[in-house]
Write a protein that holds these residues in place. Structure first.
Motif, PDB file in Angstrom:
ATOM      1  N   ASP A 190       1.009  -1.317   0.053  1.00  0.00           N
ATOM      2  CA  ASP A 190       0.010   0.107  -0.040  1.00  0.00           C
ATOM      3  C   ASP A 190       0.838   1.243   0.018  1.00  0.00           C
ATOM      4  O   ASP A 190       0.679   2.193  -0.539  1.00  0.00           O
ATOM      5  CB  ASP A 190      -0.884  -0.271   1.173  1.00  0.00           C
ATOM      6  CG  ASP A 190      -1.764   1.263   1.397  1.00  0.00           C
ATOM      7  OD1 ASP A 190      -2.593   1.209   0.300  1.00  0.00           O
ATOM      8  OD2 ASP A 190      -1.937   1.888   2.220  1.00  0.00           O
ATOM      9  N   THR A 191       1.911   1.174   0.752  1.00  0.00           N
ATOM     10  CA  THR A 191       2.992   2.524   0.815  1.00  0.00           C
ATOM     11  C   THR A 191       3.558   2.835  -0.517  1.00  0.00           C
ATOM     12  O   THR A 191       3.318   3.924  -1.048  1.00  0.00           O
ATOM     13  CB  THR A 191       4.026   2.110   1.764  1.00  0.00           C
ATOM     14  OG1 THR A 191       3.536   1.924   3.106  1.00  0.00           O
ATOM     15  CG2 THR A 191       5.081   3.290   1.856  1.00  0.00           C
ATOM     16  N   GLN A 251      -1.253   7.177   2.438  1.00  0.00           N
ATOM     17  CA  GLN A 251      -2.397   7.502   1.502  1.00  0.00           C
ATOM     18  C   GLN A 251      -2.774   8.797   1.611  1.00  0.00           C
ATOM     19  O   GLN A 251      -3.415   9.569   0.578  1.00  0.00           O
ATOM     20  CB  GLN A 251      -3.616   6.714   1.907  1.00  0.00           C
ATOM     21  CG  GLN A 251      -4.319   7.081   3.389  1.00  0.00           C
ATOM     22  CD  GLN A 251      -3.681   5.903   4.381  1.00  0.00           C
ATOM     23  OE1 GLN A 251      -2.627   5.595   4.175  1.00  0.00           O
ATOM     24  NE2 GLN A 251      -4.505   5.829   5.660  1.00  0.00           N
ATOM     25  N   HIS A 252      -2.161   9.804   2.420  1.00  0.00           N
ATOM     26  CA  HIS A 252      -2.400  11.154   2.370  1.00  0.00           C
ATOM     27  C   HIS A 252      -1.338  11.747   1.519  1.00  0.00           C
ATOM     28  O   HIS A 252      -1.512  13.258   1.061  1.00  0.00           O
ATOM     29  CB  HIS A 252      -2.110  11.819   3.783  1.00  0.00           C
ATOM     30  CG  HIS A 252      -3.049  11.105   4.893  1.00  0.00           C
ATOM     31  ND1 HIS A 252      -2.717  10.747   6.013  1.00  0.00           N
ATOM     32  CD2 HIS A 252      -4.496  10.971   4.780  1.00  0.00           C
ATOM     33  CE1 HIS A 252      -3.725  10.234   6.662  1.00  0.00           C
ATOM     34  NE2 HIS A 252      -4.873  10.474   6.025  1.00  0.00           N
ATOM     35  N   ARG A 255       2.190   7.290  -6.830  1.00  0.00           N
ATOM     36  CA  ARG A 255       1.051   7.922  -7.342  1.00  0.00           C
ATOM     37  C   ARG A 255       1.368   8.746  -8.515  1.00  0.00           C
ATOM     38  O   ARG A 255       1.871   9.753  -8.408  1.00  0.00           O
ATOM     39  CB  ARG A 255       0.458   8.623  -6.391  1.00  0.00           C
ATOM     40  CG  ARG A 255      -1.164   9.126  -6.914  1.00  0.00           C
ATOM     41  CD  ARG A 255      -1.732   9.629  -5.765  1.00  0.00           C
ATOM     42  NE  ARG A 255      -2.146   8.942  -4.585  1.00  0.00           N
ATOM     43  CZ  ARG A 255      -2.792   9.159  -3.650  1.00  0.00           C
ATOM     44  NH1 ARG A 255      -3.391  10.376  -3.460  1.00  0.00           N
ATOM     45  NH2 ARG A 255      -2.705   8.363  -2.755  1.00  0.00           N
ATOM     46  N   HIS A 261       1.213   4.350  -3.106  1.00  0.00           N
ATOM     47  CA  HIS A 261       0.883   5.844  -2.944  1.00  0.00           C
ATOM     48  C   HIS A 261       2.007   6.580  -3.200  1.00  0.00           C
ATOM     49  O   HIS A 261       2.035   7.707  -3.499  1.00  0.00           O
ATOM     50  CB  HIS A 261       0.496   6.043  -1.461  1.00  0.00           C
ATOM     51  CG  HIS A 261      -0.895   5.673  -1.143  1.00  0.00           C
ATOM     52  ND1 HIS A 261      -2.061   6.249  -1.682  1.00  0.00           N
ATOM     53  CD2 HIS A 261      -1.446   4.343  -0.423  1.00  0.00           C
ATOM     54  CE1 HIS A 261      -3.132   5.825  -1.415  1.00  0.00           C
ATOM     55  NE2 HIS A 261      -2.794   4.627  -0.564  1.00  0.00           N
TER      56      HIS A 261
END
Length: 202
Positions: free
Chosen positions: A7-8, A38-39, A14, A11
């Motif tokens: 997940d890291t 995710q921020h 991105r 992001h």
């Protein structure tokens, strides 16, 4: 945890065409929560075709001595070749004596040969201030992301202020000889610009 690592990574990567981190947008996305992958948000980067490289070539008498100008022309052609491969735009100003000449108005880079740069002569003083002022005007009208490249030995009397119109600045130092004053490097420091040595292209 394998899932957390994946997940890291997703992001952090991105968007294929992104610039540096956009911290205001990142903090807005975070809100009151602890900062998490995710921020993270990145600044959008202009398409490479929108980038304008404005080359400013010092053709003063000191550049003519010892073959510095000939080396600068070679570096110039190499930089233009890179711009051509990336489908970016280029412009060229030369300055010597009391004159600044627009050798190449802003346009898409093309495949170059050395015939057109061979005709650029040298001699006289170093009107660096007027040359940078004209380059700033070209970048202001050019749109997109403006890069200014100054190819010089730094032996100018006037040190103009850093042109605000340039998003990126590069000074290529062609000073040679045993006694080096380091003025091109000092100018780059004053501008907060990168200083590259002519030897880097050897």
């Amino acid at each position: 945890m394998p899932g957390a690592k994946a997940d890291t990574a997703s992001h952090l990567q991105r968007g294929p065409a992104t610039g540096g981190w956009n911290w205001p947008a990142t903090l807005a996305a975070r809100g009151a929560a602890p900062l998490a992958p995710q921020h993270l948000r990145r600044r959008p980067q202009p398409p490479s075709s929108q980038r304008l490289h404005c080359f400013v070539l010092d053709c003063s008498g000191s550049m003519a001595a010892g073959g510095a100008l000939a080396r600068a022309k070679g570096v110039l052609l190499a930089l233009m070749e890179q711009a051509y491969r990336r489908r970016e735009r280029v412009a060229l100003l030369s300055f010597a004596g009391t004159r600044v000449e627009l050798r190449l108005p802003p346009r898409k880079a093309a495949a170059w040969n050395d015939d057109w740069v061979n005709a650029i002569g040298a001699g006289g003083g170093t009107p660096l201030g007027p040359a940078i002022a004209q380059a700033a005007q070209l970048l202001a009208r050019g749109g997109g992301e403006g890069w200014l490249w100054l190819l010089t030995d730094g032996r100018a009397r006037d040190w103009p202020a850093r042109p605000a119109e340039a998003a990126q600045l590069r000074v290529v130092d062609f000073e040679q000889g045993r006694l080096r004053l380091g003025r091109a490097q000092a100018l780059a420091r004053a501008w907060g610009a990168d200083c590259l040595r002519a030897e880097d292209w050897s």
